[in-house]
Design an enzyme around this catalytic site. Structure first.
Site, PDB file in Angstrom:
ATOM      1  N   LYS A   1      34.321  31.499  41.171  1.00  0.00           N
ATOM      2  CA  LYS A   1      34.225  32.935  41.461  1.00  0.00           C
ATOM      3  C   LYS A   1      32.801  33.306  41.878  1.00  0.00           C
ATOM      4  O   LYS A   1      32.578  33.905  42.932  1.00  0.00           O
ATOM      5  CB  LYS A   1      34.643  33.768  40.245  1.00  0.00           C
ATOM      6  CG  LYS A   1      34.700  35.255  40.563  1.00  0.00           C
ATOM      7  CD  LYS A   1      34.644  36.129  39.335  1.00  0.00           C
ATOM      8  CE  LYS A   1      33.222  36.450  38.973  1.00  0.00           C
ATOM      9  NZ  LYS A   1      33.056  37.432  37.910  1.00  0.00           N
TER      10      LYS A   1
ATOM     11  N   ASP B   1      38.380  37.662  40.769  1.00  0.00           N
ATOM     12  CA  ASP B   1      37.863  38.292  39.545  1.00  0.00           C
ATOM     13  C   ASP B   1      39.042  38.968  38.844  1.00  0.00           C
ATOM     14  O   ASP B   1      40.191  38.774  39.212  1.00  0.00           O
ATOM     15  CB  ASP B   1      36.741  39.282  39.884  1.00  0.00           C
ATOM     16  CG  ASP B   1      37.283  40.573  40.477  1.00  0.00           C
ATOM     17  OD1 ASP B   1      38.430  40.564  40.991  1.00  0.00           O
ATOM     18  OD2 ASP B   1      36.597  41.598  40.410  1.00  0.00           O
TER      19      ASP B   1
END
Ligand code: SF4
Length: 283
Positions: free
Chosen positions: A181, A200
């Site tokens: 991420k 996310d």
């Protein structure tokens, strides 16, 4: 307004039985509810020939035309979505992204200006111990782990990469506290490199609500999204979904009545609906 026309609230059980099956049209974000039947009918007509049928038979949530329609509407809603974390360099973005875990961008943006004034270079961070950094990042939560990650990343960048944040995903993933991420945020937002899709909490939740994935693991969600979203949209898609998650498709009580994706969405926890919930839809 006659019964059968008025959009109905879902039952408290979460089931959305007896809702109207007619697709509803695009509405700009920011309006709380449709103002009149005429407005809704006009809106419905506007999208009638481009809506994904709300019938269960033959319904494919990742059909290319459905995905393309979702992307198109996201473009209309959030044409210039960008990363909300304040930063002026790849290093600052990396730090801000590490600090944003389990926190809000607003909270991180409150902390980082003073942080980067106090420690203006990656070398300045590398000279710290995690304990020295802890007071500066305490308000973002999980500050001990975050301090370790930031200082560890700084030390590795100085020792292995000449003080420069690498623009390569394999190298980024060698940094302490950096998973896909964070690497995708830095690569996409700073280096403009689409190596993956940022997953996310917002992308996780909304991708499932929109049935773009059935997975729960962020890496598997990313793999699913990479298969159905054109690579040139990976970076913008993440930004747009994150904005959508902040503004409308919020976790606890999504504002479905204001959502321009509503007639494409069969999430089980919609708060308002004009379409039959897909039998197998689970948010
Ligand atoms: S209709 Fe509701 S659940 Fe579906 S994307 Fe929009 S806000 Fe989210």
């Amino acid at each position: 307004m006659s019964r059968g026309v008025t959009p109905r609230q879902p039952a408290r059980t979460g089931r959305q039985d007896k809702v109207r099956a007619t697709p509803r049209g695009l509405r700009p974000a920011g309006r709380s509810k449709p103002t009149s039947l005429a407005t809704r009918q006009n809106s419905s007509r506007a999208v009638a020939n481009k809506s994904v049928p709300a019938t269960r038979k033959g319904y494919n949530p990742i059909a290319p035309e459905r995905v393309a329609e979702i992307l198109k509407r996201l473009n209309e809603l959030y044409p210039e979505a960008t990363c909300a974390l304040t930063h002026a360099s790849a290093w600052e973005l990396l730090v801000a992204t590490i600090l944003s875990a389990q926190s809000t961008d607003v909270n991180v943006n409150r902390v980082t200006p003073e942080l980067f004034r106090k420690y203006p270079t990656v070398e300045a961070f590398a000279a710290l111990t995690p304990e020295q950094l802890e007071p500066d990042v305490r308000s973002t939560g999980f500050f001990r782990n975050k301090s370790k990650s930031v200082v560890g990343a700084a030390k590795t960048i100085v020792s292995d990469f000449g003080g420069q944040v690498p623009d390569d995903i394999e190298k980024l993933l060698t940094l302490p506290g950096v998973a896909r991420k964070t690497a995708n945020v830095v690569l996409g937002s700073w280096f403009k490199k689409a190596e993956g899709v940022v997953v996310d909490t917002h992308v996780h939740r909304i991708s499932r609500r929109l049935e773009l994935t059935k997975q729960n693991d962020p890496q598997k969600i990313e793999q699913d999204l990479m298969k159905i979203i054109p690579r040139e949209r990976w970076i913008l898609f993440s930004h747009q979904i994150i904005w959508h998650g902040r503004k409308l498709c919020i976790a606890r009580k999504p504002r479905c009545a204001e959502c321009a994706l509503e007639n494409l969405c069969h999430a089980g926890d919609k708060t308002w609906s004009t379409v039959d919930m897909h039998k197998n839809a689970k948010a």
